[in-house]
Write a protein that holds these residues in place. Sequence first.
Motif, PDB file in Angstrom:
ATOM      1  N   ASP A   7      37.539  -0.825  -0.808  1.00 17.33           N
ATOM      2  CA  ASP A   7      37.294  -0.186   0.488  1.00 17.33           C
ATOM      3  C   ASP A   7      37.519   1.321   0.400  1.00 17.33           C
ATOM      4  O   ASP A   7      36.744   2.114   0.955  1.00 17.33           O
ATOM      5  CB  ASP A   7      38.204  -0.780   1.561  1.00 17.33           C
ATOM      6  CG  ASP A   7      37.764  -2.162   2.008  1.00 17.33           C
ATOM      7  OD1 ASP A   7      36.630  -2.566   1.670  1.00 17.33           O
ATOM      8  OD2 ASP A   7      38.559  -2.845   2.694  1.00 17.33           O
ATOM      9  N   ALA A   8      38.590   1.715  -0.303  1.00 18.33           N
ATOM     10  CA  ALA A   8      38.888   3.147  -0.438  1.00 18.33           C
ATOM     11  C   ALA A   8      37.798   3.859  -1.230  1.00 18.33           C
ATOM     12  O   ALA A   8      37.408   4.988  -0.902  1.00 18.33           O
ATOM     13  CB  ALA A   8      40.244   3.334  -1.113  1.00 18.33           C
ATOM     14  N   ASP A  29      40.759  -5.461  -3.222  1.00 17.71           N
ATOM     15  CA  ASP A  29      40.034  -5.369  -1.961  1.00 17.71           C
ATOM     16  C   ASP A  29      40.281  -4.015  -1.288  1.00 17.71           C
ATOM     17  O   ASP A  29      39.351  -3.365  -0.810  1.00 17.71           O
ATOM     18  CB  ASP A  29      40.466  -6.513  -1.036  1.00 17.71           C
ATOM     19  CG  ASP A  29      39.623  -6.585   0.223  1.00 17.71           C
ATOM     20  OD1 ASP A  29      38.387  -6.715   0.105  1.00 17.71           O
ATOM     21  OD2 ASP A  29      40.202  -6.516   1.325  1.00 17.71           O
ATOM     22  N   GLN A  30      41.547  -3.586  -1.268  1.00 23.52           N
ATOM     23  CA  GLN A  30      41.883  -2.296  -0.664  1.00 23.52           C
ATOM     24  C   GLN A  30      41.262  -1.140  -1.461  1.00 23.52           C
ATOM     25  O   GLN A  30      40.766  -0.172  -0.876  1.00 23.52           O
ATOM     26  CB  GLN A  30      43.404  -2.129  -0.608  1.00 23.52           C
ATOM     27  CG  GLN A  30      44.093  -3.053   0.375  1.00 23.52           C
ATOM     28  CD  GLN A  30      45.602  -3.041   0.223  1.00 23.52           C
ATOM     29  OE1 GLN A  30      46.133  -2.798  -0.870  1.00 23.52           O
ATOM     30  NE2 GLN A  30      46.309  -3.315   1.310  1.00 23.52           N
ATOM     31  N   GLN A  31      41.291  -1.257  -2.783  1.00 27.06           N
ATOM     32  CA  GLN A  31      40.748  -0.173  -3.607  1.00 27.06           C
ATOM     33  C   GLN A  31      39.230  -0.084  -3.463  1.00 27.06           C
ATOM     34  O   GLN A  31      38.672   1.018  -3.425  1.00 27.06           O
ATOM     35  CB  GLN A  31      41.136  -0.389  -5.074  1.00 27.06           C
ATOM     36  CG  GLN A  31      40.985   0.846  -5.945  1.00 27.06           C
ATOM     37  CD  GLN A  31      42.028   1.920  -5.641  1.00 27.06           C
ATOM     38  OE1 GLN A  31      42.924   1.732  -4.824  1.00 27.06           O
ATOM     39  NE2 GLN A  31      41.921   3.058  -6.316  1.00 27.06           N
ATOM     40  N   GLN A  83      46.886   5.746  -5.718  1.00 27.07           N
ATOM     41  CA  GLN A  83      47.156   4.569  -4.890  1.00 27.07           C
ATOM     42  C   GLN A  83      46.812   3.261  -5.593  1.00 27.07           C
ATOM     43  O   GLN A  83      47.251   2.189  -5.165  1.00 27.07           O
ATOM     44  CB  GLN A  83      46.376   4.649  -3.581  1.00 27.07           C
ATOM     45  CG  GLN A  83      44.867   4.444  -3.712  1.00 27.07           C
ATOM     46  CD  GLN A  83      44.131   4.649  -2.402  1.00 27.07           C
ATOM     47  OE1 GLN A  83      44.454   5.567  -1.631  1.00 27.07           O
ATOM     48  NE2 GLN A  83      43.151   3.820  -2.137  1.00 27.07           N
ATOM     49  N   SER A  84      46.054   3.327  -6.690  1.00 25.11           N
ATOM     50  CA  SER A  84      45.570   2.099  -7.316  1.00 25.11           C
ATOM     51  C   SER A  84      46.656   1.160  -7.840  1.00 25.11           C
ATOM     52  O   SER A  84      46.487  -0.063  -7.767  1.00 25.11           O
ATOM     53  CB  SER A  84      44.580   2.427  -8.439  1.00 25.11           C
ATOM     54  OG  SER A  84      45.216   3.110  -9.497  1.00 25.11           O
ATOM     55  N   ALA A  90      47.672  -0.862  -4.741  1.00 22.40           N
ATOM     56  CA  ALA A  90      46.609  -1.382  -3.888  1.00 22.40           C
ATOM     57  C   ALA A  90      46.050  -2.679  -4.457  1.00 22.40           C
ATOM     58  O   ALA A  90      46.046  -2.893  -5.675  1.00 22.40           O
ATOM     59  CB  ALA A  90      45.485  -0.357  -3.756  1.00 22.40           C
ATOM     60  N   THR A  91      45.588  -3.546  -3.578  1.00 25.09           N
ATOM     61  CA  THR A  91      44.847  -4.720  -4.038  1.00 25.09           C
ATOM     62  C   THR A  91      43.441  -4.274  -4.413  1.00 25.09           C
ATOM     63  O   THR A  91      42.996  -3.177  -4.036  1.00 25.09           O
ATOM     64  CB  THR A  91      44.760  -5.788  -2.936  1.00 25.09           C
ATOM     65  OG1 THR A  91      43.996  -5.250  -1.843  1.00 25.09           O
ATOM     66  CG2 THR A  91      46.149  -6.182  -2.444  1.00 25.09           C
TER      67      THR A  91
END
Length: 262
Positions: A228-229, A224-226, A217-218, A221-222
């Motif tokens: 969080d993940a 910020d999203q990464q 997903q990286s 993904a931003t």
Amino acid sequence: MSTTEPVAAVELLDGVLQLTIATAAAGTSMDFTLINAGTEALRSLGDEVGAILLVGTGANFCAGGNVRDFASADDRGARLHELASQLHDFVRALDAAPVPVVAAVHGWAAGAGMSLVCAADIAIGGPSTKLRPAYPGIGLSPDGGMSWTLPRIVGASRASEILLTDAVVDAEEAVRLGLLSRTVADEDVRAEALRVATGFVTGPRPTYATMKKLLAQSPTATLDQQLDAERDGISAAARSNTGREGVDAFVAKRKPDYRGLD
């Protein structure tokens, strides 16, 4: 590595699911009987499988599609649509596998064979390993996901050059670009790839699955999203049996035992 002996399409070797994609027949071109058998095996992965190993049993890992086969078809477009659909079912099933995928890349990996190298998590080659898109040479565009995976491995500009010029990438360059993880002696490629794959069988399987998901997903993904993940992943791992065993073993200065843990 040429052989005329019958080849098992799917074989479980001490927790490693070995999938053969090409044999000495038809110039080591991709064998879709083997590919389809591999797809079915991937769709029904059990807990006994801790890693996947892609191999060819002829002189090459895979020399690409069988051009003579689809050249003889009454409707070449329909035949290639059928074959690409079958290959893409295999690639999708491979991508969905929660365990590491290792490729033993000896000799040539051309066309769809190169696509499968790009789809592996780890690719082991030898000094004589060579990769080539091969599509422009017969006036066709890529399949097997190469137009998606290659730019993510080598970058958009270099991927364009490799695809458009039908470049032959030798082993040294393939390692530098990240198409191959590393090389060993040509005669050791299969054994080393199996050794690497076997090493995952007794490892922390949920950890590998989370790592694969994060890496997949990286690219879209931003940060910020990464972040969080990653936070959610590591906290969930810490609560799992696998995470508890890993941390407890570290504190106790012993080797962790991940067998049967989730």
